[in-house]
Design an enzyme around this catalytic site. Sequence first.
Site, PDB file in Angstrom:
ATOM      1  N   LYS A  27       0.817  -1.211   0.000  1.00  0.00           N
ATOM      2  CA  LYS A  27       0.000   0.000   0.000  1.00  0.00           C
ATOM      3  C   LYS A  27       0.858   1.272   0.000  1.00  0.00           C
ATOM      4  O   LYS A  27       0.394   2.337  -0.379  1.00  0.00           O
ATOM      5  CB  LYS A  27      -0.968  -0.020   1.172  1.00  0.00           C
ATOM      6  CG  LYS A  27      -2.027  -1.108   0.980  1.00  0.00           C
ATOM      7  CD  LYS A  27      -3.191  -0.999   1.918  1.00  0.00           C
ATOM      8  CE  LYS A  27      -4.293  -1.952   1.534  1.00  0.00           C
ATOM      9  NZ  LYS A  27      -3.923  -3.373   1.712  1.00  0.00           N
TER      10      LYS A  27
HETATM   11  C1  LIG Z   1      -4.528  -4.496   1.077  1.00  0.00           C
HETATM   12  C2  LIG Z   1      -3.779  -5.758   0.973  1.00  0.00           C
HETATM   13  C3  LIG Z   1      -4.147  -6.784   0.062  1.00  0.00           C
HETATM   14  C4  LIG Z   1      -5.379  -6.683  -0.814  1.00  0.00           C
HETATM   15  O1  LIG Z   1      -5.258  -5.721  -1.812  1.00  0.00           O
HETATM   16  P1  LIG Z   1      -6.533  -5.185  -2.619  1.00  0.00           P
HETATM   17  O2  LIG Z   1      -6.057  -4.050  -3.425  1.00  0.00           O
HETATM   18  O3  LIG Z   1      -7.547  -4.790  -1.567  1.00  0.00           O
HETATM   19  O4  LIG Z   1      -7.035  -6.330  -3.435  1.00  0.00           O
HETATM   20  C5  LIG Z   1      -3.336  -7.905  -0.008  1.00  0.00           C
HETATM   21  N1  LIG Z   1      -2.255  -8.049   0.778  1.00  0.00           N
HETATM   22  C6  LIG Z   1      -1.872  -7.108   1.667  1.00  0.00           C
HETATM   23  C7  LIG Z   1      -0.683  -7.355   2.519  1.00  0.00           C
HETATM   24  C8  LIG Z   1      -2.616  -5.926   1.792  1.00  0.00           C
HETATM   25  O5  LIG Z   1      -2.242  -4.984   2.689  1.00  0.00           O
END
Ligand SMILES: *Cc1c(COP(=O)(O)O)cnc(C)c1O
Length: 463
Positions: free
Chosen positions: A110
């Site tokens: 993120k």
């Molecule tokens: C947010 C997140 C996901 C999922 O990603 P999306 O964009 O919501 O599909 C997967 N793995 C981790 C570690 C995350 O923080």
Amino acid sequence: MRYLSTRGGIKPISFTETVFEGLSPDGGLIVPERIPTLSQEERKKWQNLTYYELAFEIVKLFVDDIPEEDLKILLQRSYATFRHPEITPVVKVGDIYILELFHGPTYAFKDIALQFLGNLFEYLLKKSGKKINILGATSGDTGAAAIYGVKGKENIAIFILHPYQRVSPIQALMMTTVLEENVFNLAIEGTFDDCQRIVKNLFMDLPLKKKYRLTAINSINFARILAQIVYYIYSYFRVCEREGVEEVRFSVPTGNFGNIFAGYLAKKILGYGIERLVLATNENDILTRFVNYGDYSRREVVPTISPAMDIQVASNFERYLYYFYGEDPEKTSETMQRFLKEGKITFSKEEIKRVQRDFLSRSVTQKETYETIREVYEKWGYLLDPHTAVGVKAGLTFKKELPMICLATAHPAKFLEVVSKALGKDFEIPEEIKALFSKPQKFEILPAEEKAVRRYLEERAII
Ligand SMILES: *Cc1c(COP(=O)(O)O)cnc(C)c1O
């Protein structure tokens, strides 16, 4: 480039406007009016670009209201906080490739989007002379990445609610050890649902929202998607170069459909090259049922060891639906209304076939997740976090002749307990994470009451 709503209810807006818009006022999601595709010459040129250069080329296609020189500086600033010179390196692990997306400040993918969004906010607010107060609830990754995206930035304050003592210790520490004056951590004596409810109610109070320019930082912001397109195309070129091929598959551990939607756009931009995207889910498998059986129906959320994917209704799904229906806002709107009312959408056999031209999918149990972490470590000496393990398991399932690139969405140290349990022993964690345990913290414990949070916000928000 101008931006529209998937439900067709707004006049076209600029990129700058989409950055602050969040959800479209007609209830839809914001999408670009068209998806640019790569020419042969551009493809040749893009092959050899560094991460920064490629990011600039891609972002430029979607952003025409920020001067190019400024865009370059914004990108430089956003990825200077990363620990790896390649930002998102791709490494060969046994039979597969792992695209490491966890080299940012909070050790999860993120950061790639939220470092960029934080810098965009700061830049655009400075130009307009306005201020914002970001308000959000988190069960883990998003809150920390959002805080690191805007800490110390001018004209922004951020208020993040998390359930007190109910997020993992490392995730809590990543938030509470940030001491910058514009960061407010609220540890709520309740559950994540309480936090979400409070935030939602405050956003629904329109005078409050307007007075403090309350801003959300959730995964539907198109600027976040945009930043995520880059690593698909970057790693595609690295792996093609290494393998001497022109086609690959990606496997993506999926929750809100944000990350994989960026992959879908990368597939469209490239024209050819990404043969299929593997959509990997944990036991919360609504998206797998959609791809395999055309059954998009809501069920109860099951808590798992890959909590960032414990989602039933994927907030970005509507964007995909819009393209699936040939950019038809009426059909999209009508289908989403039906889903809201009935809790499900059913797709025909012909439609399922069409979905499967872009996606393959499977759901991975928690038992398989533990096993995958152990097996990959024993066989290939590489440590996976539980989210990445879900993607790797699905990736191995659908690995044929083509190279398989599995997205690593978090560093294993972030999920210490699960990974240690899978291995049956402890493992080395980065010094920087260890150091969190002895740092001073700043947070406020508040009861799970809207009134208390509102008062706290009103006393500290910037206007
Ligand atoms: C947010 C997140 C996901 C999922 O990603 P999306 O964009 O919501 O599909 C997967 N793995 C981790 C570690 C995350 O923080």
